[in-house]
Design a protein around this motif. Structure first.
Motif, PDB file in Angstrom:
ATOM      1  N   TRP A 147       0.842  -1.210   0.000  1.00 10.20           N
ATOM      2  CA  TRP A 147       0.000   0.000   0.000  1.00 10.20           C
ATOM      3  C   TRP A 147       0.869   1.249   0.000  1.00 10.20           C
ATOM      4  O   TRP A 147       0.575   2.217  -0.701  1.00 10.20           O
ATOM      5  CB  TRP A 147      -0.927   0.002   1.217  1.00 10.20           C
ATOM      6  CG  TRP A 147      -1.862  -1.165   1.268  1.00 10.20           C
ATOM      7  CD1 TRP A 147      -2.188  -2.011   0.242  1.00 10.20           C
ATOM      8  CD2 TRP A 147      -2.585  -1.634   2.405  1.00 10.20           C
ATOM      9  NE1 TRP A 147      -3.068  -2.968   0.676  1.00 10.20           N
ATOM     10  CE2 TRP A 147      -3.325  -2.768   1.990  1.00 10.20           C
ATOM     11  CE3 TRP A 147      -2.673  -1.216   3.727  1.00 10.20           C
ATOM     12  CZ2 TRP A 147      -4.159  -3.473   2.872  1.00 10.20           C
ATOM     13  CZ3 TRP A 147      -3.499  -1.913   4.607  1.00 10.20           C
ATOM     14  CH2 TRP A 147      -4.231  -3.035   4.183  1.00 10.20           C
ATOM     15  N   GLU A 148       1.930   1.211   0.801  1.00  5.65           N
ATOM     16  CA  GLU A 148       2.809   2.372   0.874  1.00  5.65           C
ATOM     17  C   GLU A 148       3.600   2.548  -0.421  1.00  5.65           C
ATOM     18  O   GLU A 148       3.823   3.678  -0.872  1.00  5.65           O
ATOM     19  CB  GLU A 148       3.758   2.230   2.064  1.00  5.65           C
ATOM     20  CG  GLU A 148       3.061   2.357   3.411  1.00  5.65           C
ATOM     21  CD  GLU A 148       4.018   2.285   4.590  1.00  5.65           C
ATOM     22  OE1 GLU A 148       3.645   2.769   5.669  1.00  5.65           O
ATOM     23  OE2 GLU A 148       5.129   1.739   4.425  1.00  5.65           O
ATOM     24  N   ILE A 153      -1.080   4.798   1.163  1.00  8.59           N
ATOM     25  CA  ILE A 153      -0.935   5.178   2.579  1.00  8.59           C
ATOM     26  C   ILE A 153       0.470   5.704   2.782  1.00  8.59           C
ATOM     27  O   ILE A 153       1.435   5.153   2.236  1.00  8.59           O
ATOM     28  CB  ILE A 153      -1.193   3.969   3.508  1.00  8.59           C
ATOM     29  CG1 ILE A 153      -2.662   3.562   3.454  1.00  8.59           C
ATOM     30  CG2 ILE A 153      -0.786   4.287   4.953  1.00  8.59           C
ATOM     31  CD1 ILE A 153      -2.978   2.351   4.278  1.00  8.59           C
ATOM     32  N   TYR A 161       0.813   6.838  12.022  1.00  7.78           N
ATOM     33  CA  TYR A 161      -0.252   7.052  11.050  1.00  7.78           C
ATOM     34  C   TYR A 161      -1.416   7.777  11.719  1.00  7.78           C
ATOM     35  O   TYR A 161      -1.677   7.585  12.909  1.00  7.78           O
ATOM     36  CB  TYR A 161      -0.750   5.716  10.494  1.00  7.78           C
ATOM     37  CG  TYR A 161       0.342   4.884   9.865  1.00  7.78           C
ATOM     38  CD1 TYR A 161       0.603   4.959   8.504  1.00  7.78           C
ATOM     39  CD2 TYR A 161       1.130   4.036  10.642  1.00  7.78           C
ATOM     40  CE1 TYR A 161       1.615   4.204   7.920  1.00  7.78           C
ATOM     41  CE2 TYR A 161       2.145   3.276  10.070  1.00  7.78           C
ATOM     42  CZ  TYR A 161       2.384   3.366   8.715  1.00  7.78           C
ATOM     43  OH  TYR A 161       3.397   2.626   8.157  1.00  7.78           O
ATOM     44  N   ALA A 165      -5.454   7.511   7.685  1.00  6.09           N
ATOM     45  CA  ALA A 165      -4.717   6.358   7.174  1.00  6.09           C
ATOM     46  C   ALA A 165      -5.392   5.054   7.579  1.00  6.09           C
ATOM     47  O   ALA A 165      -5.404   4.083   6.817  1.00  6.09           O
ATOM     48  CB  ALA A 165      -3.272   6.385   7.677  1.00  6.09           C
ATOM     49  N   VAL A 168      -8.323   4.568   5.212  1.00  6.17           N
ATOM     50  CA  VAL A 168      -7.848   4.123   3.902  1.00  6.17           C
ATOM     51  C   VAL A 168      -7.409   2.665   3.966  1.00  6.17           C
ATOM     52  O   VAL A 168      -7.742   1.863   3.074  1.00  6.17           O
ATOM     53  CB  VAL A 168      -6.688   5.016   3.415  1.00  6.17           C
ATOM     54  CG1 VAL A 168      -6.060   4.432   2.145  1.00  6.17           C
ATOM     55  CG2 VAL A 168      -7.177   6.435   3.164  1.00  6.17           C
ATOM     56  N   ALA A 169      -6.684   2.297   5.012  1.00  4.48           N
ATOM     57  CA  ALA A 169      -6.193   0.918   5.137  1.00  4.48           C
ATOM     58  C   ALA A 169      -7.345  -0.073   5.184  1.00  4.48           C
ATOM     59  O   ALA A 169      -7.313  -1.125   4.536  1.00  4.48           O
ATOM     60  CB  ALA A 169      -5.329   0.790   6.395  1.00  4.48           C
TER      61      ALA A 169
END
Length: 246
Positions: A147-148, A153, A161, A165, A168-169
């Motif tokens: 994801w990063e 994120i 975070y 975040a 979103v996660a």
């Protein structure tokens, strides 16, 4: 306490069937407290055994007021305590047995995981660590790394975070359960960046205004524009797909 649907005036005593509502109605009831909840999220919680709605002969889900309140409890434990679904299920089972349940303290400005309010950039900011984020999203280290790497994120300056975040996660994790990988979401991220840029263009003159009240109004305007943009985005997707809630 959530408001549940009821029969109209003159309808007489409601039967058990009268109190059952569709998944679309459940969504409306929950969104007052949980704006980010979706039909997919409700269906996922069903597949995880957190709620068991009845089914009509044609297969449509029908939820009782108790089902709606149970869903609210699940969403509340996720939002306020960052509990994984396995732990939430154990807590709900214990409550049904009449046992006392001790929940961890809610995350707030003064009990952020990584420091005091002075450390985290403002009186309403919340900073959580990597472990807490993974637990909240029920994801693994490899997933978060992916994801990063795709920019979905990003950690805050200094590490940790924020609450956004976490949202979103969870949403990215939900999409992953449908087979959508981070690389598939690059277009979504690019669209969000473009929409944010458009909103920034609208409020930029307000932010540069010499009047401090006008500058403060810029933040409220940006928030309102973002909310309208999200609703438009959802409506356009549903229109394009011809989606109807059951």
């Amino acid at each position: 306490m959530l408001r549940t649907a009821s029969g109209g005036a003159g309808s007489g005593t409601a039967t058990a069937d009268d109190r059952l509502v569709s998944i679309g109605t459940v969504l409306s009831l929950l969104r007052e407290e949980f704006p980010e909840v979706t039909v997919s999220k409700i269906r996922f919680l069903e597949t995880e055994g957190l709620v068991e709605p009845q089914r009509t002969a044609s297969g449509y889900r029908k939820f009782s007021p108790e089902d709606v309140e149970r869903l609210a409890q699940v969403l509340r434990m996720q939002r306020d305590h960052y509990l994984p679904l396995k732990v939430i299920r154990e807590h709900l089972d214990a409550l049904e047995r009449g046992e006392q349940v001790q929940l961890p303290a809610s995350v707030g400005p003064c009990d952020a995981f990584n420091g005091s309010p002075a450390d985290i950039g403002g009186p309403t900011a919340v900073r959580i660590g990597r472990r807490e984020l993974l637990a909240a999203a029920e994801a693994g280290e490899d997933e978060l790394d992916a994801w990063e790497s795709y920019g979905l994120i990003s950690p805050m300056a200094g590490g940790g975070y924020d609450a956004q975040a976490v949202t979103v996660a969870r949403l990215v994790a939900d999409l992953g359960r449908f087979g959508l990988e981070p690389r598939h979401l690059r277009a979504v991220k690019a669209a969000a960046d473009r929409e944010a840029g458009l909103i920034e263009q609208v409020v930029a003159p307000l932010r540069r205004h010499p009047n401090p009240q006008t500058r403060a109004h810029a933040e409220e305007t940006a928030k309102e524009l973002a909310e309208v943009s999200v609703r438009l985005h959802a409506a356009l997707i549903q229109t394009a797909l011809g989606v109807r809630l059951d």
